[in-house]
Design an enzyme around this catalytic site. Structure first.
Site, PDB file in Angstrom:
ATOM      1  N   ARG A 159       0.853  -1.180   0.000  1.00 36.74           N
ATOM      2  CA  ARG A 159       0.000   0.000   0.000  1.00 36.74           C
ATOM      3  C   ARG A 159       0.894   1.236   0.000  1.00 36.74           C
ATOM      4  O   ARG A 159       1.754   1.398   0.878  1.00 36.74           O
ATOM      5  CB  ARG A 159      -0.869   0.013   1.251  1.00 36.74           C
ATOM      6  CG  ARG A 159      -1.678   1.261   1.326  1.00 36.74           C
ATOM      7  CD  ARG A 159      -2.208   1.501   2.691  1.00 36.74           C
ATOM      8  NE  ARG A 159      -2.953   2.740   2.708  1.00 36.74           N
ATOM      9  CZ  ARG A 159      -3.162   3.458   3.790  1.00 36.74           C
ATOM     10  NH1 ARG A 159      -2.693   3.059   4.948  1.00 36.74           N
ATOM     11  NH2 ARG A 159      -3.843   4.567   3.728  1.00 36.74           N
ATOM     12  N   ARG A 174      -8.910  15.092  13.092  1.00 35.43           N
ATOM     13  CA  ARG A 174      -8.617  16.092  12.049  1.00 35.43           C
ATOM     14  C   ARG A 174      -9.817  17.020  11.841  1.00 35.43           C
ATOM     15  O   ARG A 174     -10.954  16.578  11.883  1.00 35.43           O
ATOM     16  CB  ARG A 174      -8.307  15.393  10.722  1.00 35.43           C
ATOM     17  CG  ARG A 174      -6.949  14.740  10.704  1.00 35.43           C
ATOM     18  CD  ARG A 174      -6.747  13.939   9.423  1.00 35.43           C
ATOM     19  NE  ARG A 174      -6.486  12.548   9.741  1.00 35.43           N
ATOM     20  CZ  ARG A 174      -6.531  11.554   8.864  1.00 35.43           C
ATOM     21  NH1 ARG A 174      -6.829  11.784   7.607  1.00 35.43           N
ATOM     22  NH2 ARG A 174      -6.267  10.326   9.243  1.00 35.43           N
TER      23      ARG A 174
END
Ligand code: ADP
Length: 397
Positions: A90, A240
């Site tokens: 990934r 976030r």
């Protein structure tokens, strides 16, 4: 084929060994605290899971521990490394260079390195992981699967920021989007579930986890997504902020005497539902807090769900229609309250949730009513399986 899927972070390495014929997980595990001290958790399916502390000064050593764990006579999964046919990695950022997965070569390594600027925390770690695997498994084909690749089909009107154009030309500042492997996997499955050729579908995939993003998928292609140049944009998340007025940064800097780096760190690590609630980044804790009457937990959940709902409306408008919505990842798969609130009062758009069906957790299920024009599904994501499938496809060519 047996495919080893590697997801390397700066101090962690997650792995799964997958039998691509049956798509079953053979073994999986995690190295943590690499470069600090080191801990391996390993499980071969059908055998006991165990954790050992072991010094991991770098990723090379961590990969050696992973391979030793896979080879262990009692707790392992294979007899020889020759049984590993391919490795799928990934990779977080492929910039504009990679619109699809690719077999790793020296040129590909250099091109990934050129994207380091765009993901300074992730891409260097991804590269270290590839090099470590190459050192221990020379000759085994390896494939890079990018989080950004699926979104490279976005039209320029969706990926261009309205800032001086020279910043795009000079630095490639634009929307890239992330979670692409998941959005691609889930959208393909959703098309199967609603029984349509993906080319004839307009779908919205809500990947709601610690990091959350929503993608508009038109005809099987990503046409818009909420994350941007970095994974800080879009929805509010666990820690976030998601989208904010950019002028807030200078405002806080002036009031609190903080640097841009410090504020960016706050926006990444101390904001989102964690910063809002002051309780937790985990939605289970927010659910519990709200039930106990904590109004800031209620507010954090409201802000999150309202944002999801606005993007559903925006993306239906962007595509000029909508056939289906998928909820996936930790929250999308397991949080009925979030699914309900994010789709509440959308009957005028043909979205109608069945409250009883919506109570399910973690199972592939249609949660809209039979009369709902837009089908709404819970579709569990499986990024490791998606990476293994891509890897097999590329190395079998
Ligand atoms: P990441 O982005 O780190 O992969 P996840 O997709 O695991 O994160 O999502 C984490 C969030 O999912 C948490 O807020 C948590 O509340 C929620 N979640 C995960 N599993 C469950 C579960 N079984 N029941 C309820 N909520 C869950």
């Amino acid at each position: 084929m047996k495919v080893l899927v590697i997801n390397c972070g700066s101090s962690s390495l997650k792995y799964q060994l997958i039998d691509s014929d049956t798509e079953a997980v053979i073994a999986k595990g995690l190295c943590e605290r690499i470069t600090i001290d080191g801990r391996l958790t390993h499980q071969t399916m059908g055998k006991e899971k165990y954790t050992v502390d072991a010094a991991m000064p770098d990723h090379n050593v961590a990969v050696k521990y992973v391979l030793d764990a896979l080879l262990d006579k009692e707790t392992g999964a294979i007899e020889s490394l020759d049984e590993i046919d391919a490795v799928g990695h990934r990779i977080v950022h492929g910039g504009e260079k990679f619109a699809e997965s690719t077999v790793i070569s020296d040129e590909v390594m250099s091109a990934i390195e050129e994207c380091n600027d765009l993901a300074p925390l992730h891409n260097p770690a991804n590269l270290i992981g590839i090099r470590a695997c190459q050192a221990h498994m020379p000759g085994v084909p390896m494939v890079a699967v990018f989080d950004t690749a699926f979104h490279q089909t976005m039209p320029d009107r969706a990926y261009t920021y309205a800032i001086p154009y020279e910043y795009y030309e000079k630095y490639k500042i634009r929307r890239y989007g992330f979670h692409g492997t998941s959005h691609s996997f889930v959208s393909k499955r959703l098309a199967e579930l609603i029984g349509k050729d993906i080319k004839d579908t307009k779908m919205i995939v809500c990947h709601l986890g610690n990091g959350s993003s929503i993608t508009a998928v038109d005809g099987g292609k990503s046409v818009d997504t909420t994350m941007g140049l970095t994974p800080l944009a879009g929805l509010p998340m666990g820690t976030r902020s998601g989208d904010i007025d950019p002028a807030i940064i200078e405002f806080i800097a002036g009031k609190e005497g903080k640097s841009i780096e410090e504020i960016t760190n706050i926006l990444n690590k101390k904001s989102g539902v964690s910063g809002l609630s002051g309780v937790s980044s985990d939605f289970r804790d927010l659910d519990a807090g709200m039930k106990d009457g904590n109004d800031r937990c209620r507010l954090a959940l409201d802000v999150f769900c309202y944002s999801v709902k606005k993007y559903i409306g925006a993306y239906a408008a962007a595509m000029g229609g909508l056939d289906a919505i998928a909820f996936t990842a930790g929250i999308g798969e397991n949080n009925p309250y979030v699914r309900k609130m994010s789709t509440a009062d959308l009957g005028f758009m043909g979205i109608d949730i069945d409250e009883a069906k919506n109570e399910i957790r973690g199972e592939e299920t249609k949660i809209s009513t039979d009369s709902s024009k837009v089908q709404v599904w819970v579709v569990p994501t499986n990024e490791e399986l998606a990476i293994a499938r891509e890897t097999v496809e590329l190395v079998s060519k």
